[in-house]
Design a protein around this motif. Structure first.
Motif, mmCIF file in Angstrom:
data_model
loop_
_atom_site.group_PDB
_atom_site.id
_atom_site.type_symbol
_atom_site.label_atom_id
_atom_site.label_comp_id
_atom_site.label_asym_id
_atom_site.label_seq_id
_atom_site.Cartn_x
_atom_site.Cartn_y
_atom_site.Cartn_z
ATOM 1 N N GLN A 118 -2.390 48.674 -33.948
ATOM 2 C CA GLN A 118 -1.734 49.530 -33.177
ATOM 3 C C GLN A 118 -1.678 49.472 -31.487
ATOM 4 O OE1 GLN A 118 0.603 52.280 -34.388
ATOM 5 N NE2 GLN A 118 1.166 51.829 -32.009
ATOM 6 N N PHE A 119 -2.908 48.621 -31.292
ATOM 7 C CA PHE A 119 -3.005 48.055 -29.687
ATOM 8 C C PHE A 119 -1.957 47.098 -29.440
ATOM 9 C CE2 PHE A 119 -4.975 46.119 -26.167
ATOM 10 C CZ PHE A 119 -5.230 47.024 -25.518
ATOM 11 N N ARG A 120 -2.108 46.206 -30.529
ATOM 12 C CA ARG A 120 -1.248 44.939 -30.368
ATOM 13 C C ARG A 120 0.348 45.556 -30.521
ATOM 14 N NH1 ARG A 120 1.096 41.890 -34.714
ATOM 15 N NH2 ARG A 120 -0.445 42.844 -36.265
ATOM 16 N N PHE A 121 0.781 46.311 -31.090
ATOM 17 C CA PHE A 121 2.082 46.900 -31.439
ATOM 18 C C PHE A 121 2.530 47.417 -30.048
ATOM 19 C CE2 PHE A 121 1.466 47.138 -36.270
ATOM 20 C CZ PHE A 121 1.934 45.683 -36.554
ATOM 21 N N ASN A 122 1.710 48.272 -29.658
ATOM 22 C CA ASN A 122 2.081 48.911 -28.241
ATOM 23 C C ASN A 122 2.044 47.898 -27.086
ATOM 24 O OD1 ASN A 122 1.503 51.461 -29.452
ATOM 25 N ND2 ASN A 122 -0.449 51.785 -28.633
ATOM 26 N N LEU A 123 1.430 46.598 -26.938
ATOM 27 C CA LEU A 123 1.585 45.809 -26.186
ATOM 28 C C LEU A 123 2.864 44.924 -26.493
ATOM 29 C CD1 LEU A 123 0.501 44.100 -23.715
ATOM 30 C CD2 LEU A 123 -0.961 43.009 -25.138
ATOM 31 N N GLU A 124 3.280 44.737 -27.852
ATOM 32 C CA GLU A 124 4.447 44.115 -27.908
ATOM 33 C C GLU A 124 5.773 44.924 -27.412
ATOM 34 O OE1 GLU A 124 6.717 42.126 -31.821
ATOM 35 O OE2 GLU A 124 4.576 42.626 -31.865
ATOM 36 N N GLU A 125 5.553 46.094 -27.909
ATOM 37 C CA GLU A 125 6.627 46.974 -27.264
ATOM 38 C C GLU A 125 6.899 47.235 -25.791
ATOM 39 O OE1 GLU A 125 9.976 49.304 -27.277
ATOM 40 O OE2 GLU A 125 9.127 48.175 -29.164
ATOM 41 N N LEU A 126 5.746 47.055 -25.126
ATOM 42 C CA LEU A 126 5.688 47.052 -23.659
ATOM 43 C C LEU A 126 6.453 45.608 -23.085
ATOM 44 C CD1 LEU A 126 5.065 47.828 -20.670
ATOM 45 C CD2 LEU A 126 2.889 46.819 -21.083
ATOM 46 N N LEU A 127 6.365 44.614 -23.764
ATOM 47 C CA LEU A 127 7.013 43.454 -23.433
ATOM 48 C C LEU A 127 8.394 43.574 -23.987
ATOM 49 C CD1 LEU A 127 4.297 40.668 -24.705
ATOM 50 C CD2 LEU A 127 4.646 41.683 -22.605
ATOM 51 N N ASN A 128 8.712 43.779 -24.934
ATOM 52 C CA ASN A 128 10.110 44.266 -25.623
ATOM 53 C C ASN A 128 10.854 45.075 -24.322
ATOM 54 O OD1 ASN A 128 9.992 42.609 -27.701
ATOM 55 N ND2 ASN A 128 9.336 44.330 -28.872
ATOM 56 N N GLN A 129 10.248 46.021 -23.782
ATOM 57 C CA GLN A 129 10.854 46.937 -22.989
ATOM 58 C C GLN A 129 11.052 46.034 -21.560
ATOM 59 O OE1 GLN A 129 11.825 50.061 -23.630
ATOM 60 N NE2 GLN A 129 12.766 50.092 -21.523
ATOM 61 N N GLY A 130 10.141 45.276 -21.472
ATOM 62 C CA GLY A 130 10.240 44.519 -20.132
ATOM 63 C C GLY A 130 11.391 43.485 -20.218
#
Length: 193
Positions: A120-132
Motif C-alpha cells: 500500500q505504501f508503494r502503491f500510494n507513492l506510485e499513484e503520486l508519481l502518476n499524478q505528477g
C-alpha cells in the motif's frame, strides 16, 4: 512496560538477530520475569509482529498526511515522503532494520498482512508519481512503477548505512536523494546556482 519490552527487543534483535535472541535474553535485559513478557505478548513472534506493524503503520500514517495536503504539489509531496523516510532513521532506524531483515520469522499469514501494508505504501507513492505525470510536473514517458521501486530502494537501503550522528545530516541526505530523483523525472531540469 510493553514499550520497554519492545525497545529492548529491537536492540537485541538488531544486535543478535531474532532467532538468536531468547525471551530470557529480553527479560534479563529489563530485569523482569518471563511472566511480565507473557502479560504483554503471547510469543516472541507476536512481539516481532507488533514491531513490524508499529513500523509500517507509522509510515503509512505519515505518508497519508503528506498525500492529503491539497496545498502541495506532487514534487513537494515526493520531497516530503523521501525526507520522512530518511529523517525517520534517527528514531526508527533499528525498527526499520528489523522490518527489512526479520520478516522471514513471521508466519505466512502475518507476512501477508505486512506485505499488503508495505505494498500500500508503494502503491500510494506510485499513484503520486502518476499524478505528477498527469499534471505535467514529471516526464510523460516515466515508468512510474519502476521509478517507485527505485525511490524506495534508495531510501530503504539508507537504513543500513546512514549514520544520523555522522558528518551529513538526515535533511542533507534527503535533499541529495530528492535532487537526484527529480533530476531524472521532472519535465524541466532545475539548475542550482
Amino acid at each position: 512496560m510493553k514499550d520497554k519490552i519492545t525497545e529492548h527487543s529491537i536492540r537485541l534483535f538488531e544486535k543478535q538477530g531474532f532467532s538468536e535472541t531468547s525471551i530470557q535474553d529480553i527479560v534479563d535485559s529489563l530485569g523482569v520475569t518471563k511472566g511480565t513478557f507473557y502479560y504483554y505478548f503471547s510469543s516472541k513472534e507476536e512481539l516481532l509482529m507488533d514491531i513490524h506493524l508499529g513500523y509500517i503503520n507509522g509510515l503509512l500514517n505519515q505518508q497519508e498526511k503528506i498525500l492529503n495536503d491539497k496545498a502541495t504539489s506532487s514534487r513537494e509531496k515526493l520531497n516530503d515522503i523521501v525526507t520522512m523516510l530518511i529523517t525517520d532513521i534517527k528514531t526508527k532506524g533499528s525498527a526499520a532494520k528489523i522490518f527489512f531483515t526479520e520478516m522471514k520469522n513471521l508466519s505466512e499469514e502475518r507476512i501477508e498482512l505486512i506485505k499488503s501494508k508495505r505494498d500500500q505504501f508503494r502503491f500510494n507513492l506510485e499513484e503520486l508519481l502518476n499524478q505528477g505525470v498527469k499534471n505535467g510536473e514529471f516526464r510523460s514517458d516515466l515508468k512510474t512503477a519502476i521509478v517507485t521501486f527505485g525511490i524506495l530502494g534508495v531510501a530503504n537501503w539508507s537504513y543500513f548505512w546512514f549514520n544520523p550522528a555522522g558528518n551529513v545530516s538526515d535533511r542533507e541526505v534527503a535533499e541529495i536523494f530528492v535532487e537526484m530523483i527529480l533530476q531524472g523525472i521532472q519535465t524541466t531540469l532545475i539548475v542550482n546556482k
